[in-house]
Scaffold this motif. Structure first.
Motif, mmCIF file in Angstrom:
data_model
loop_
_atom_site.group_PDB
_atom_site.id
_atom_site.type_symbol
_atom_site.label_atom_id
_atom_site.label_comp_id
_atom_site.label_asym_id
_atom_site.label_seq_id
_atom_site.Cartn_x
_atom_site.Cartn_y
_atom_site.Cartn_z
ATOM 1 N N LEU A 125 24.602 2.716 10.645
ATOM 2 C CA LEU A 125 25.733 3.338 11.333
ATOM 3 C C LEU A 125 27.032 2.589 11.033
ATOM 4 N N LYS A 126 26.944 1.247 10.955
ATOM 5 C CA LYS A 126 28.128 0.468 10.601
ATOM 6 C C LYS A 126 28.614 0.831 9.203
ATOM 7 N N ALA A 127 27.676 1.052 8.290
ATOM 8 C CA ALA A 127 28.055 1.416 6.922
ATOM 9 C C ALA A 127 28.738 2.783 6.900
ATOM 10 N N VAL A 128 28.217 3.750 7.657
ATOM 11 C CA VAL A 128 28.817 5.081 7.712
ATOM 12 C C VAL A 128 30.235 4.992 8.275
ATOM 13 N N CYS A 129 30.411 4.212 9.344
ATOM 14 C CA CYS A 129 31.743 4.044 9.927
ATOM 15 C C CYS A 129 32.697 3.383 8.941
ATOM 16 N N ALA A 130 32.206 2.398 8.199
ATOM 17 C CA ALA A 130 33.048 1.700 7.229
ATOM 18 C C ALA A 130 33.517 2.650 6.133
ATOM 19 N N ILE A 131 32.629 3.527 5.662
ATOM 20 C CA ILE A 131 33.006 4.484 4.620
ATOM 21 C C ILE A 131 34.074 5.443 5.142
ATOM 22 N N ARG A 169 35.174 12.177 2.363
ATOM 23 C CA ARG A 169 35.617 12.797 3.619
ATOM 24 C C ARG A 169 34.397 13.283 4.377
ATOM 25 N N PRO A 170 34.333 13.017 5.690
ATOM 26 C CA PRO A 170 33.148 13.400 6.470
ATOM 27 C C PRO A 170 32.916 14.912 6.466
ATOM 28 N N THR A 171 31.668 15.298 6.321
ATOM 29 C CA THR A 171 31.273 16.687 6.516
ATOM 30 C C THR A 171 31.149 16.945 8.021
ATOM 31 N N ALA A 172 30.786 18.173 8.390
ATOM 32 C CA ALA A 172 30.570 18.470 9.808
ATOM 33 C C ALA A 172 29.466 17.581 10.376
ATOM 34 N N LEU A 173 28.375 17.402 9.600
ATOM 35 C CA LEU A 173 27.304 16.507 10.039
ATOM 36 C C LEU A 173 27.814 15.071 10.117
ATOM 37 N N GLY A 174 28.645 14.698 9.157
ATOM 38 C CA GLY A 174 29.207 13.350 9.171
ATOM 39 C C GLY A 174 30.056 13.101 10.405
ATOM 40 N N GLU A 175 30.853 14.102 10.793
ATOM 41 C CA GLU A 175 31.682 13.958 11.995
ATOM 42 C C GLU A 175 30.805 13.783 13.227
ATOM 43 N N LEU A 176 29.703 14.519 13.271
ATOM 44 C CA LEU A 176 28.783 14.386 14.400
ATOM 45 C C LEU A 176 28.193 12.980 14.463
ATOM 46 N N VAL A 177 27.732 12.475 13.319
ATOM 47 C CA VAL A 177 27.134 11.142 13.271
ATOM 48 C C VAL A 177 28.170 10.070 13.626
#
Length: 319
Positions: free
Chosen positions: A8-14, A58-66
């Protein structure tokens, strides 16, 4: 794959950096490693988290949810871990580790160990060829620790308030093409390399002088010394254009051999420094232990090095 907080930290960093390459730099990872990790995370979650192109990620819809869930979960988990440690009498008072390094071969393992031991802390790295520069960053409060290399018994940078601890003391090896006549010798006599050109990485301190002195004791003056980056050192050695001076845990590379120098005339010490009055000073003993453990982890990268250490106990890993 089980999803972990570090994922989750990696996703937030990206998301915050806007690209995988920039996030990799922030996290102290290689870009391919972070890309591979993102692929595994997306596979575990069942879809793409980012649209990636030349403009970045750029975050997808799923990315925004995560991301929305992660930005709630990570602070809660951080608070839970801090409260648990306080309850157990082991409260951690650091939220980040900013590490400066001068080309350390065990930096990756060191960072990984810090992340495992302090899962809520953000670990970042900054690289420079100058130990003096990095020590100055610590003194200014712009870095927390500096992992630097110094020649032989030379003192680390003398900066007011900094405390230093030796992590390792290793001999300097030579990097040769595998078909070089000296490549398979147990130890290489410097005199056998009297006519070659040399490649070294830049740095402040006395290493070049100490190398010239070692050559003089062997009865010659180096023909030429190229001061280049680590990649160029490897390329020069691979082509046979120069013999490179390297650290003994140099990872096995096709076509190259890292061989010990007879008599071990050159030594390289890795030292860890921090400011005595910094917030991380209370954790320094544990951080030093992690650095020493990371050094021990890479000793076998060059199979010849553990065998050499067994014959030269005075170079045993620093306790």
């Amino acid at each position: 794959m089980q999803l972990e907080l570090r994922h989750l930290k990696a996703v937030c960093a990206i998301a915050e950096a806007g690209s995988v390459s920039k996030a990799a730099s922030v996290l102290g990872l290689a870009q391919p490693a972070l890309s591979a990790q993102l692929t595994r995370i997306e596979s575990a979650l069942g879809g793409c988290l980012f649209e990636r192109d030349r403009r970045g990620a750029r975050p997808t819809a799923l990315g925004e949810l995560v991301l929305a869930r992660a930005r709630v979960l990570l602070p809660v988990m951080s608070e839970l871990q801090q409260e648990a440690r306080r309850f157990a009498g082991e409260a951690e008072t650091v939220g980040r580790f900013r590490i400066g390094s001068t080309g350390c071969p065990f930096l990756t393992g060191f960072v990984r160990r810090l992340e495992e031991r302090f899962p809520t802390a953000l670990v970042t790295t900054h690289s420079s060829w100058s130990a003096d520069e990095l020590a100055g960053l610590v003194a200014q409060g712009r870095a927390d620790f500096v992992l630097a290399g110094v020649c032989g018994d030379a003192a680390p940078p003398r900066v007011e308030g900094l405390v230093w601890c030796t992590v390792s003391a290793d001999p300097v090896f030579v990097l040769l093409p595998e078909d070089h006549p000296c490549a398979r010798l147990d130890e290489v006599d410097l005199r056998a390399l009297a006519d070659v050109k040399w490649a070294v990485t830049p740095g402040d301190g006395c290493f070049e002088t100490c190398f010239a002195t070692a050559c003089a004791r062997a009865g010659f003056t180096p023909a030429a010394i190229y001061e280049v980056d680590a990649v160029s050192c490897i390329e020069l050695a691979h082509s046979g254009s120069a013999v490179a001076l390297c650290q003994p845990m140099f990872r096995q590379t096709a076509g190259l051999v890292a061989a010990p120098i007879a008599g071990a005339p050159l030594m390289w010490r890795h030292v860890l420094g921090w400011h005595a009055r910094s917030p991380v000073a209370a954790l320094a003993d544990r951080v030093v232990r992690h650095a020493k453990a990371a050094h021990a982890d890479v000793l076998g990268r060059n199979p010849r090095y553990p065998a050499w250490l067994a014959r030269h106990p005075r170079f045993a890993p620093v306790a």
